[in-house]
Design an enzyme around this catalytic site. Structure first.
Site, PDB file in Angstrom:
ATOM      1  N   ASP A 133      48.234  40.855  42.947  1.00 16.32           N
ATOM      2  CA  ASP A 133      47.675  41.818  41.996  1.00 16.32           C
ATOM      3  C   ASP A 133      48.790  42.380  41.130  1.00 16.32           C
ATOM      4  OD1 ASP A 133      45.551  43.863  41.106  1.00 16.32           O
ATOM      5  OD2 ASP A 133      47.182  45.140  41.812  1.00 16.32           O
ATOM      6  N   ASP A 181      44.077  40.087  36.104  1.00 18.51           N
ATOM      7  CA  ASP A 181      45.285  40.620  36.740  1.00 18.51           C
ATOM      8  C   ASP A 181      45.362  40.334  38.238  1.00 18.51           C
ATOM      9  OD1 ASP A 181      43.227  42.257  37.521  1.00 18.51           O
ATOM     10  OD2 ASP A 181      44.291  44.141  37.171  1.00 18.51           O
ATOM     11  N   GLU A 182      44.528  39.435  38.734  1.00 21.66           N
ATOM     12  CA  GLU A 182      44.515  39.173  40.177  1.00 21.66           C
ATOM     13  C   GLU A 182      44.226  37.706  40.447  1.00 21.66           C
ATOM     14  OE1 GLU A 182      42.061  41.145  43.831  1.00 21.66           O
ATOM     15  OE2 GLU A 182      42.853  42.509  42.304  1.00 21.66           O
TER      16      GLU A 182
END
Length: 418
Positions: free
Chosen positions: A15, A114-115
């Site tokens: 993350d 974002d992950e």
């Protein structure tokens, strides 16, 4: 639970910390971890939503994702910037390219901008132990892009994600094994802190006397299945840390839905204007379903009222006889829900979803609507035109009215300024 029956993989859940804020900070020559920076949808609108806040802004000023621009203190230390979605997406793709240096593409699952999940089994001779490869990736992201990240390690996708959310985001890198379930997961309360359990499911579980993960894990499985269907089976096994999902597959199988939520640019006092936006959003939800070749039987509508009038709202669902991906059928169901539950108050947020999903391989004939097959095919034709010429190539007339938002949003990336 006999964990020896389940395959133990080595999964990393990576993350990017406060990704939008961190990207903007680096672009401005600031330290993402120490600067006070907020990314908002539009700096010109006081009611604009905070899309990302740097860790220091969260810690020192209590400003978080979902806060409003007018809530940010007038402090010279705070930087407020517009979202630059095209730049964030480009950065995300560059980070994914970095992952390809460590594992092949089939071992990478991009969960969001974002992950990401990485399966690193078999890479020991190249990169060392799981902690060593996690540190290598974390350090390289920092050195290459100047961005901070956190990494959770687990024997499956669920465990890696839980480890990330509940421990690694604080420590940087952490690992959970099946031995950690009773000690680290079962005490978790409220249940909404458990990944995969939303507010509505939490309320239902609470009414059943289930308030923490341990109680969920020890609740009779057949009663959970009786109440939630296949999802009850998943809730039970997730409480034990069990997840059989493969890389790239939805982690909560059976929970697939297609939805859209929109915080309106202004308060909508006229219900006619609200209906215009509902039609636009029904179009988008149906389009997303068609793009996946799916249809749904359950349509849900959520309405959020303005905070100036005390907030609140409603979220209701309606199931139909035949699964659909037809825009006007989705809109028709939403309209009935709106007319039944709307309280003649000012609207600021609308959400629509299509669930109870199945394949959209054929349309069931309707004796009372002989045009249904043509409406079904027309949706796919309109989608193909939009794919080729842009989302604003075909818009409904309501999009050109005062209440319409689709024309404005067609110029945005991810719902925000590019």
């Amino acid at each position: 639970m006999d964990y020896s029956k389940f395959k133990k993989k080595t999964i990393l859940c990576i993350d990017m910390k406060s990704f939008y804020a961190s990207c903007s900070a680096v672009a401005m020559g600031l330290d993402p971890l120490t600067c006070h920076l907020a990314v908002v949808g539009d700096t010109e609108r006081k009611g604009s939503v905070v899309l990302a806040a740097s860790p220091a802004l969260k810690r020192d000023f209590g400003i978080r994702t979902g806060s409003r621009l007018f809530e940010i203190p007038d402090d010279e230390r705070i930087h407020i910037v517009n979202a630059r979605m095209a730049s964030y997406l480009k950065q995300s793709m560059e980070i994914t390219k970095l992952f390809h240096r460590y594992v092949p593409s089939e071992c990478i699952h991009t969960y969001s901008v974002d992950e990401s999940f990485l399966q690193i089994d078999g890479t020991e001779k190249l990169w060392g132990s799981k902690f060593e490869v996690a540190k290598k990736i974390k350090d390289e992201i920092s050195e290459t892009f100047g961005l901070p990240c956190a990494i959770g390690i687990g024997p499956n996708l669920l465990m890696a994600k839980l480890c990330l959310d509940l421990e690694a985001k604080k420590s940087g890198i952490a690992e959970w094994t099946y031995d950690d379930i009773e000690k680290k997961l079962w005490s978790l309360e409220p249940l909404s802190r458990m990944w995969g359990i939303g507010p509505r499911v939490e309320r239902t579980l609470n009414r059943m006397g289930i308030r923490n993960v341990k109680q969920l894990a020890n609740y009779p499985l057949h009663l959970l299945e009786q109440k939630f269907g296949i999802m009850g089976n998943q809730l039970y096994h997730h409480a034990w840390g069990i997840d059989l999902s493969e890389m790239g597959a939805p982690i909560m199988q059976g929970q697939i839905s297609f939805g859209k939520s929109q915080i309106l640019l202004r308060d909508y006092h006229d219900p006619k204007e609200v209906k215009h936006v509902i039609l636009e959003m029904s179009e988008e939800v149906a389009r997303r379903a068609r793009r996946a070749g799916k249809a749904g039987r359950t349509i849900s509508l959520g309405i959020g009222y303005s905070k100036d009038e005390g907030g609140g709202g409603f979220h209701r669902s309606k199931s139909i006889d035949s699964p659909t991906s037809i825009t006007l059928e989705v809109y028709g169901a939403c309209l009935k829900l709106f007319e039944q539950f709307y309280e003649r108050r000012t609207v600021r947020k609308i959400s629509i979803s299509l669930s109870n999903i199945c394949d959209d391989e054929e349309v069931q004939l309707d004796l009372f609507n002989e045009k249904r097959p043509k409406q079904h095919d027309l949706g796919y034709v309109m989608d193909s035109i939009r794919e080729k010429y842009g989302s604003d190539a075909l818009l409904r007339a309501v999009s050109y009215t005062k209440g319409g938002t689709a024309l404005h949003r067609s110029k945005l990336v991810g719902g925000h300024k590019a």
